[in-house]
Design a protein around this motif. Structure first.
Motif, PDB file in Angstrom:
ATOM      1  N   ALA A 280      38.639  46.343  37.571  1.00 26.21           N
ATOM      2  CA  ALA A 280      38.211  45.568  38.742  1.00 26.21           C
ATOM      3  C   ALA A 280      38.608  44.097  38.571  1.00 26.21           C
ATOM      4  O   ALA A 280      39.087  43.461  39.516  1.00 26.21           O
TER       5      ALA A 280
ATOM      6  N   THR B 123      42.375  43.829  39.043  1.00 31.45           N
ATOM      7  CA  THR B 123      42.701  43.957  40.462  1.00 31.45           C
ATOM      8  C   THR B 123      42.333  42.675  41.210  1.00 31.45           C
ATOM      9  O   THR B 123      43.122  42.162  42.008  1.00 31.45           O
ATOM     10  N   GLU B 124      41.142  42.162  40.931  1.00 31.35           N
ATOM     11  CA  GLU B 124      40.686  40.936  41.597  1.00 31.35           C
ATOM     12  C   GLU B 124      41.579  39.765  41.203  1.00 31.35           C
ATOM     13  O   GLU B 124      41.950  38.940  42.047  1.00 31.35           O
TER      14      GLU B 124
ATOM     15  N   LYS C  61      44.841  40.085  42.977  1.00 38.29           N
ATOM     16  CA  LYS C  61      44.654  39.730  44.383  1.00 38.29           C
ATOM     17  C   LYS C  61      44.587  38.211  44.543  1.00 38.29           C
ATOM     18  O   LYS C  61      45.204  37.644  45.452  1.00 38.29           O
ATOM     19  N   MET C  62      43.862  37.566  43.624  1.00 39.35           N
ATOM     20  CA  MET C  62      43.748  36.100  43.695  1.00 39.35           C
ATOM     21  C   MET C  62      45.112  35.446  43.451  1.00 39.35           C
ATOM     22  O   MET C  62      45.465  34.472  44.128  1.00 39.35           O
TER      23      MET C  62
END
Length: 165
Positions: A98, A101-102, A105-106
């Motif tokens: 997670a 992934t975060e 994404k950032m």
């Protein structure tokens, strides 16, 4: 000594008869209760020994049961600890995934934001360069076209170029 011998042999006979009577009385009234008491005592001792053996056997059984219970409890504890470790590892892996992934994404959002800001800056620079170029060209043209001869030459030049095209 004859009398003494007779007396001693008579005494022996009397003592023997008394002994036999005593044996008979003891056999009739004392031996049976004594033998019965001894037999009862022997039976109670044997019962106590049997009870002790049963208690020993019961203790062995309880000890074996306790060892089995302890072994099962250890196996169950090990299984619970293994399951807890697996759950912990799963949670940690999920948290890492997670977070990755975060983070990705950032990073993508930051790249897009940087690209948008870069494009906006380039457009702003182009517009400023364009405005500056127009101002510079205006100033140059104003200086060159101060005289009417220069203006006429410029107009003729444009007309010649447009006729040629």
């Amino acid at each position: 000594m004859g009398l003494l011998e007779n007396f001693s042999s008579g005494l022996f006979i009397i003592q023997s008869v008394v002994f036999l009577i005593l044996l008979f009385v003891l056999g009739k009234f004392a031996w049976k209760p004594i033998l019965n008491a001894i037999n009862e005592r022997e039976v109670s001792i044997q019962d106590a020994l049997n009870q002790a053996q049963l208690a020993r056997d019961e203790m062995k059984n309880l000890k074996a049961e306790n060892e089995n219970i302890i072994r099962e409890a250890k196996a169950e504890r090990d299984a619970i600890l293994k399951e807890a470790r697996e759950i912990k590892e799963k949670i940690v892996a999920e948290a890492k995934d997670a977070a990755k992934t975060e983070g990705d994404k950032m990073i993508d959002q930051a790249r897009q934001s940087i690209q948008a800001e870069k494009s906006a800056a380039m457009a702003d620079i182009k517009s400023q360069i364009g405005a500056l170029s127009v101002n510079i060209a205006e100033n140059i043209l104003q200086q060159k076209l101060d005289s009417s001869e220069a203006q006429n030459a410029l107009v003729e030049n444009y007309l010649n170029k447009s006729n040629l095209n």
